[in-house]
Design an enzyme around this catalytic site. Structure first.
Site, PDB file in Angstrom:
ATOM      1  N   CYS A  69      -2.296  -1.972   9.109  1.00  0.00           N
ATOM      2  CA  CYS A  69      -2.626  -1.092   8.085  1.00  0.00           C
ATOM      3  C   CYS A  69      -3.613   0.425   8.275  1.00  0.00           C
ATOM      4  O   CYS A  69      -3.430   1.334   7.906  1.00  0.00           O
ATOM      5  CB  CYS A  69      -3.154  -1.760   6.972  1.00  0.00           C
ATOM      6  SG  CYS A  69      -1.686  -2.730   6.423  1.00  0.00           S
ATOM      7  N   THR A 104       0.846  -1.169   0.054  1.00  0.00           N
ATOM      8  CA  THR A 104      -0.111   0.044  -0.180  1.00  0.00           C
ATOM      9  C   THR A 104       0.964   1.148  -0.007  1.00  0.00           C
ATOM     10  O   THR A 104       1.648   1.141   0.934  1.00  0.00           O
ATOM     11  CB  THR A 104      -0.970   0.060   1.177  1.00  0.00           C
ATOM     12  OG1 THR A 104      -1.778  -1.169   1.364  1.00  0.00           O
ATOM     13  CG2 THR A 104      -1.851   1.203   1.514  1.00  0.00           C
ATOM     14  N   LYS A 139      -6.638  -9.102  16.276  1.00  0.00           N
ATOM     15  CA  LYS A 139      -7.989  -9.700  16.071  1.00  0.00           C
ATOM     16  C   LYS A 139      -7.919 -11.248  16.278  1.00  0.00           C
ATOM     17  O   LYS A 139      -6.980 -11.894  16.613  1.00  0.00           O
ATOM     18  CB  LYS A 139      -8.503  -9.329  14.769  1.00  0.00           C
ATOM     19  CG  LYS A 139      -7.810 -10.221  13.557  1.00  0.00           C
ATOM     20  CD  LYS A 139      -8.200  -9.438  11.995  1.00  0.00           C
ATOM     21  CE  LYS A 139      -9.390 -10.449  11.389  1.00  0.00           C
ATOM     22  NZ  LYS A 139      -9.167 -10.075  10.040  1.00  0.00           N
TER      23      LYS A 139
END
Ligand code: NAI
Ligand code: UGA
EC number: 1.1.1.22
Length: 480
Positions: A272, A128, A335
């Site tokens: 991110c 990215t 997570k």
């Protein structure tokens, strides 16, 4: 035989290339990295990342048409298509520090491609990157080209960790941006034909370079914005007696809004969202768009607020001090279904509690002691560099112990904090946990996984994000 080389054998490079290899037996895929230990792990039975389904895919094609290597230059020289999937961390120093993307690793990869290439290449941005990076990469490559032709494509990755393999097998879309010239279109078609081995054609979107680069930042910003929106509501729910799960359900059943990504939590983490939004904010500022920058910055501010609000709830509930008290931390990954701890909310919460002199006993099914100690010792943004270039962590924090199960973590504790929504935390024997704890015994659920009513019946004082407050907390002054 088409040859693909991917520079960067990380969370993106490894799984993405493994899926390309398994779906395209006619293509030879080499994944290369400067980190020797990472490549060794990819070539072993203990892969460097935990991702459901990944082992199986890697085992199917490793050694056949999928190779992991530290011989970066040879594989780049031989490739027709070079993916670049290296770190793009947030800058910690100089111009744009704390916001702008640090393109050091990208630039050095581009210079190396220019140095070793002997044939024309398609260079694909998988990392990215800020919008307009392709222009900078083009300049580096063409200024050093020795007559070799390069086409730069933007092909951002949308996989989420924990579901990477299923996301790669069945993506909502694959995005390819390229120059709108004859050579550019040819390059786009070449990459499209790789994905067309398994992705339906109508899910392969082709755009100009800048739309593809910006769409990645935009998608992450929109996703994170939904979480900050529901988390902002969770604070208002606590103040008013509304239940954030009911509000999210009611809002999300509007087909224009949709039900996904509306789970209130202690805050989003992961490598991110924060980095990409800061990057977006910086790009807006550089383009003179202060209001737009401020709008997106607020998504991060609400996320930071949510984490500090959680710490304040813990401390204020426990008589305004946790000094010397044992607090069990259940879950450390950002997570469930991943061992990744990058920017996990657990880091800020643990640091906040340590700041108030708590003693922490941490358990996560996928994260070990060395990683946790390192995360708690590193400064903001320091983690996002190749492993061997990260600063050496200071000694282990004395107030922190890392244990092997949830019961051990909670034994003798004053409070339990749930930081990750691991399935196993739902089925724990909370009666047994209660018996072994100091009284009053508190549960602070940062993921809304526990059965609040059942726990209150057992005797716990329970705080659950965005849920009607326990009478114990109701009488305390509001925290911010
Ligand atoms: N982690 C995720 O779920 C997603 C990440 N991304 C983006 O993908 C990029 C990579 O992310 P991750 O795979 O998570 O990072 P990572 O840190 O797991 O992997 C990057 C790898 O690149 C290697 N590397 C750095 N410079 C190199 C060089 N010059 N030559 C060879 N190898 C080099 C590092 O040693 C490291 O193993 C980032 O830009 C990130 O924003 C995009 C979508 C999803
Ligand atoms: O660019 C990236 O790195 C990737 O970032 C996210 O993927 P990821 O960070 O792996 O995981 P998510 O499922 O998006 O979760 C991010 C964080 O938000 C939290 N979250 C998510 C959803 C939700 O409703 N509530 C919530 O708090 C998660 O617990 C986690 O801490 C995006 O979902 C991917 O599309 C993207 O490719």
């Amino acid at each position: 035989m088409v040859k693909i080389c991917c520079i960067g054998a990380g969370y993106v490079g490894g799984p993405t290339m493994a899926v390309i290899a398994v779906k395209c037996p006619s293509i030879e895929v080499a994944v290369v990295d400067i980190s020797v230990s990472r490549i060794q792990a990819w070539n072993s039975d203990q892969l460097p990342i935990y991702e459901p389904g990944l082992d199986e895919v890697v085992k199917k094609c490793r050694g056949t048409n999928l190779f992991f290597s530290t011989d970066v230059e040879r594989h780049v020289a031989e490739a027709d298509i070079v993916f670049v999937s290296v770190n793009t961390p947030t800058k910690t120093r100089g111009l744009g520090a704390g916001k702008a993307a640090d393109l050091t690793y990208w630039e050095s990869a581009a210079r190396m491609i220019a140095d070793v290439s002997k044939s024309d290449k398609i260079v694909v941005e998988k990392s990215t990157v800020p919008v307009k990076t392709a222009e900078a990469i083009e300049r580096i490559l063409t200024h050093n080209s020795k007559g070799i032709k390069y086409q730069i494509l933007s092909n951002p990755e949308f996989l989420a960790e924990g579901t990477a393999i299923q996301d790669l097998f069945n993506p909502d879309r694959v995005l390819i941006g390229g120059r709108e010239t004859a050579d550019g279109k040819k390059a786009v078609d070449a990459l499209k034909s790789v994905y067309a081995h398994w992705v339906p054609e109508d899910r392969i979107l082709c755009t100009n370079l800048w739309s593809a680069e910006l769409s990645k930042l935009a998608a992450n910003a929109f996703l994170a914005q939904r979480i900050s929106s529901v988390n902002a509501m969770s604070a208002l729910c606590e103040a008013t007696g509304a239940d954030v799960a009911q509000v999210a359900h009611a809002v999300g059943t509007d087909s224009r809004i949709g039900p996904k990504f509306l789970k209130a939590s202690v805050g989003f983490g992961g490598s991110c969202f924060q980095k990409d939004i800061l990057n977006l904010v910086y790009i807006c500022e550089c383009n003179g768009l202060a209001e737009v920058a401020g709008y997106w910055r607020q998504v991060i501010k609400v996320n930071d607020y949510q984490k500090s609000r959680f710490v304040n709830r813990v401390v204020s509930s426990m008589f305004n001090t946790v000094a010397g008290k044992k607090v069990a931390i259940l879950g450390f990954a950002f997570k469930k279904d991943t061992g990744d701890t990058r920017e996990t909310a657990a880091i800020d919460v643990c640091k906040g509690l340590i700041g108030d002199k708590a003693h922490l006993s941490i358990f996560d099914p996928q994260v070990g002691e060395a990683q946790i100690q390192k995360d708690l010792a590193l400064n903001k943004f320091e983690w996002d560099h190749p492993a061997h270039l990260q600063p050496a962590a200071a000694g282990a924090a004395k107030q922190v112990s890392v244990v092997r199960d949830a019961y051990e973590a909670a034994k003798g504790a004053h409070a339990v904090c749930v930081m990750t929504e691991w399935e196993e935390f739902k089925g724990l024997d909370y009666g047994r946990i209660y018996e072994g704890m100091q009284k009053p015994a508190f549960v602070f659920d940062g993921r809304n996984v526990v059965d609040v009513e059942k726990l209150r019946e057992i005797g716990f004082i329970v705080y659950s994000i965005g849920k009607p407050l326990d009478p114990w907390l109701k009488d305390l002054p509001a925290v911010a």
